[in-house]
Design a protein around this motif. Sequence first.
Motif, PDB file in Angstrom:
ATOM      1  N   THR A  10     -23.876  36.384 -20.769  1.00 30.78           N
ATOM      2  CA  THR A  10     -25.310  36.581 -20.574  1.00 30.78           C
ATOM      3  C   THR A  10     -25.549  37.229 -19.211  1.00 30.78           C
ATOM      4  O   THR A  10     -24.732  37.121 -18.301  1.00 30.78           O
ATOM      5  N   ASP A  35     -28.620  40.431 -22.624  1.00 26.55           N
ATOM      6  CA  ASP A  35     -29.474  40.578 -21.437  1.00 26.55           C
ATOM      7  C   ASP A  35     -30.895  40.801 -21.910  1.00 26.55           C
ATOM      8  O   ASP A  35     -31.132  41.218 -23.051  1.00 26.55           O
ATOM      9  N   VAL A  36     -31.850  40.531 -21.039  1.00 30.36           N
ATOM     10  CA  VAL A  36     -33.242  40.800 -21.356  1.00 30.36           C
ATOM     11  C   VAL A  36     -33.517  42.294 -21.323  1.00 30.36           C
ATOM     12  O   VAL A  36     -34.490  42.778 -21.916  1.00 30.36           O
ATOM     13  N   ASP A  49     -34.737  37.635 -24.519  1.00 27.06           N
ATOM     14  CA  ASP A  49     -35.145  36.772 -23.416  1.00 27.06           C
ATOM     15  C   ASP A  49     -34.558  35.386 -23.627  1.00 27.06           C
ATOM     16  O   ASP A  49     -34.360  34.941 -24.765  1.00 27.06           O
ATOM     17  N   LEU A  50     -34.301  34.675 -22.539  1.00 27.89           N
ATOM     18  CA  LEU A  50     -33.782  33.312 -22.643  1.00 27.89           C
ATOM     19  C   LEU A  50     -34.789  32.352 -23.268  1.00 27.89           C
ATOM     20  O   LEU A  50     -34.427  31.241 -23.655  1.00 27.89           O
ATOM     21  N   ASP A  52     -36.193  33.023 -26.085  1.00 29.71           N
ATOM     22  CA  ASP A  52     -36.059  33.251 -27.528  1.00 29.71           C
ATOM     23  C   ASP A  52     -34.908  32.404 -28.058  1.00 29.71           C
ATOM     24  O   ASP A  52     -33.760  32.843 -28.116  1.00 29.71           O
ATOM     25  N   LYS A  80     -41.974  31.522 -12.579  1.00 27.63           N
ATOM     26  CA  LYS A  80     -40.976  32.485 -13.063  1.00 27.63           C
ATOM     27  C   LYS A  80     -39.576  31.877 -13.034  1.00 27.63           C
ATOM     28  O   LYS A  80     -38.782  32.054 -13.962  1.00 27.63           O
ATOM     29  N   ALA A  84     -37.196  31.301 -16.446  1.00 27.18           N
ATOM     30  CA  ALA A  84     -35.919  31.994 -16.606  1.00 27.18           C
ATOM     31  C   ALA A  84     -34.727  31.092 -16.324  1.00 27.18           C
ATOM     32  O   ALA A  84     -33.766  31.047 -17.102  1.00 27.18           O
ATOM     33  N   GLY A  88     -34.705  28.467 -19.380  1.00 32.00           N
ATOM     34  CA  GLY A  88     -33.733  29.382 -19.986  1.00 32.00           C
ATOM     35  C   GLY A  88     -32.341  28.794 -20.059  1.00 32.00           C
ATOM     36  O   GLY A  88     -31.634  28.954 -21.069  1.00 32.00           O
TER      37      GLY A  88
END
Length: 269
Positions: A10, A35-36, A49-50, A52, A80, A84, A88
């Motif tokens: 990741t 990766d995003v 995205d983490l 998801d 933020k 993440a 995440g």
Amino acid sequence: MSAPRTVLLTGAAGGVGTLMRELLPPYGYELRLLDVAPVQGAPDAVVADLADRTALREAVRGVDAVVHLAGISLEADFDKIMAANIAGTYNLYEAAREEGVRRVVLASSNHAVGFTRRPREGEPVVPVDTPHRPDTFYGLSKCFGEDLAQLYWDLHGIETVSVRIGSCFPEPTSVRMLSMWLSPADCARLLHASLTAESVGHTVAYGSSANTRAWWDLSTARALGYDPQDDSEVYAEKIVADKGLPEEGSADDLYLGGHFCVDPPRWPH
């Protein structure tokens, strides 16, 4: 443990991830990338995205291990960082649990202990079991990651090596980095050792090269089989001449986290 064949990487488009995309496959790994952002030169990479959880579970499905580098790597607003790095990372571990993945290598950071006083010449290096002293919300999220890894080992039997990465760049660029530098080649050596060592449970390991000016204890990393080959000292004379030594009593002089303790660089760059 035998070398895992397929590893989910990741954060594959990030700085360390980009380096590891080239350096890990020679150890025999087949990398699945996530990766995003799109990963240049890798059209098959998972772009997600983490947050998801469905995409994360699909990305984890069928892999032997995960190297989790994704997330925000500098300071940012707490919401933020929360999304993440905290939520995440939880989502990643849940996906690993649901899909039966038994080994994670987690990118922690020196900033989890950033307010720890750095050792002076002749003093012992900082041990792995030094208490968490994060210097930022970013560092705080790495403390959470380490504790989450411990929970998932105790509760679910998922093994993790939490690597407190120093500064992984092709060359050190500051006096502080002379103590914290992790060469890309040594980073790959450490990740390989972390993926293949037997019975790691939850192991915390500092991630730096064999630096002459090292501030922390590499014993748990070496116990995994890590044998660092590089030393920042070859860059020291030029860096000290160009940058000068930190001002006495400044954050760079006092703390492992250096300027992160008072004026951290913010995400994005």
